[in-house]
Write an enzyme that holds these catalytic residues in place. Structure first.
Site, PDB file in Angstrom:
ATOM      1  CE  LYS A  44       2.489  -1.960   1.894  1.00 25.51           C
ATOM      2  NZ  LYS A  44       1.373  -2.811   1.481  1.00 25.51           N
ATOM      3  CD  GLU A  64       0.760   0.146  -6.769  1.00 25.05           C
ATOM      4  OE1 GLU A  64       1.049  -0.995  -6.438  1.00 25.05           O
ATOM      5  OE2 GLU A  64       0.103   0.915  -6.036  1.00 25.05           O
TER       6      GLU A  64
END
Ligand code: ARG
Length: 470
Positions: A284, A291
């Site tokens: 990831k 965000e």
């Protein structure tokens, strides 16, 4: 526990719970430079109006200067029982300068004092926000300039719609942040009003010279109504509102960075230095920075809502509810600052995946409008052309082809107006460069928009330099 200025009237000591509950020092201590600057101007005015003597003013000013230097060096400690920054400074001044300190609060109340401090703070914060926004807009224009050859699908309803230049897309954000800059600049004239001298609520019996205080503190105007001056918080609400709108823009660009960096889009890659990994999934790379910008936006909206709600039913004039304004204001100012700054540093480091963007423009019938426009230029009314191309799209979908992949014969079956030159019109490059209407995505338009932006930013930067020199 310290003596309270209101002790004369009270027969009991303040409960410790109440001291802790009413204290705002943890929040308002950051106002100290403004509180001291305001008090120094107030002393000068009191001396000029012969309300205190020149010598007394000098002693007070000297003491205030010393407190400022000690606070700058973190030498003084705060105490809940002294409630707020105004009472702390007055108490320190008593220790520093002696009995003369008791004269500082003549013709003044904490109600007009806090309004002055916040206005001075907000004036600086707004100017700094404007500077940061100019920086951010420069970064966006630079990106737009470098990536003039990149095309991508423009979207409506998050469905591919028509191709646009990446630079055109970026310049849309330039426009948003320009409006933000404008909003903050415009708000300055309403912040820049000097409330001191309104005293508690009704003005004062002393022969004060408010214009002189305003001049010393660089305020072009004094407030016209004492009741309004101590109970007005519009300037904070306005800042929170402009900040909320600006955060909407930051949140929208963040959302696009998040989407675009997903494998589904693959349009961009965030720099490793501005991404984070997963503690469990080794593959990831997460867009935590955008965000968090998106997430912090909610907190800023919350601050605006808090202030509007706090103010909506307050009778004139000052009410202690208003002390809650500063937590919301500082929270928003800090969030806005860090969100603009992180974008200034992150955006130039994005990797633009030109090929993926280009490829995405070749499927999804982005040229359907252009085929309709082609038919219109050959005499077909637009509504008819729209429906004719609709049929062509439906046919192509069944064939699993794009419009440009149909043969001339197939295309002609939808209208005899279609000729060989149609294929030229259906290319991404033509689609972009034929959109020359003012504000459209044609290369020449976007170049002109970038030039205009650079010119404006140059002028704005020059003005900022001049105002900082003041
Ligand atoms: N700490 C107070 C505030 O921020 C200052 C004004 C207090 N005035 C008063 N009358 N209690 O609003």
């Amino acid at each position: 526990m310290s003596e309270k200025p209101w002790n004369g009237r009270f027969s009991e000591k303040t409960d410790r719970l109440v001291e802790a509950f009413t204290s705002s020092i943890d929040i308002d201590k950051r106002l100290y430079p403004y509180d001291i600057e305001g008090s120094i101007a107030h002393c000068r005015m009191l001396a000029k109006a012969s309300i205190i003597s020149e010598t007394e003013a000098e002693l007070l000013i000297e003491g205030l200067g010393k407190i400022k230097r000690e606070l700058d060096r973190g030498k003084l400690t705060y105490d809940d029982s002294l409630e707020d920054i105004h009472m702390h400074i007055e108490t320190w001044l008593l220790q520093e300068a002696g009995m003369v300190a008791l004269k500082l609060h003549t013709a003044r109340s904490r109600n007009d004092q806090v309004a002055l401090d916040v206005r001075m703070y907000l004036r600086d914060e707004t100017q700094n926000t404007i500077k940061r926004l100019v920086e951010l807009r420069k970064v966006i224009v630079d990106l737009a300039k470098v990536h003039m050859d990149v095309v991508l699908p423009g979207y409506t309803h998050l469905q591919r719609a028509q191709p646009v230049l990446l630079s055109h897309h970026l310049m849309a954000y330039y426009e948003m942040f320009s409006r933000d800059t404008d909003r903050f600049s415009d708000s300055l004239k309403r912040i820049n009003i000097m409330p001191l001298g309104s005293a508690a609520l009704a003005g004062t019996t002393y022969p004060i010279d408010r214009e002189y205080t305003a001049k010393l503190l660089n305020f072009p105007k004094v407030s016209a109504n004492s009741l309004d001056a101590v109970s007005d918080r519009d300037y904070i609400i306005e800042f929170l509102s402009s900040a909320s709108i600006c955060m909407v823009h930051l949140s929208r660009i963040s959302e696009e960075l998040i989407l675009w960096s997903s494998s589904e889009f693959g349009f961009i890659e965030l720099p490793d230095s501005f991404a984070t990994g997963s503690s469990i999934m080794p593959q990831k790379k997460n867009p935590d920075v955008p965000e968090l910008v998106r997430g912090k936006t909610g907190r800023v909206f919350g601050d605006l809502t808090a202030l509007l709600t706090m103010m909506k039913a307050l009778p004139l004039a000052y009410n202690r509810d208003m002390q809650e304004d500063k937590a919301a204001l500082f929270n928003t100012a800090d969030i806005l600052k860090e969100c603009i700054e992180i974008n200034i540093h992150m955006l130039p480091k994005l990797t633009i995946n030109k090929l993926a963007m280009q490829q995405a423009t070749t499927s999804g019938f982005l040229n359907a409008t252009d085929l309709a426009d082609y038919l219109v230029t050959r005499g077909m009314p637009f509504r008819q052309a729209h429906s004719c191309v609709g049929n062509a799209v439906s046919y192509a979908l069944k064939q699993q082809k794009e419009l440009q992949e149909l043969t001339l014969k197939e295309l002609k079956s939808f209208s005899s107006l279609i000729k060989k030159d149609v294929f030229d019109v259906l290319t991404t490059e033509k689609m972009i460069n034929r959109r020359t209407s003012f504000g459209g995505t044609a290369t020449e338009n976007v170049k002109a928009a970038i030039e205009a932006a650079e010119k404006s930013l140059d002028e704005e930067s020059k003005c900022l330099q001049v105002s900082t020199k003041d």
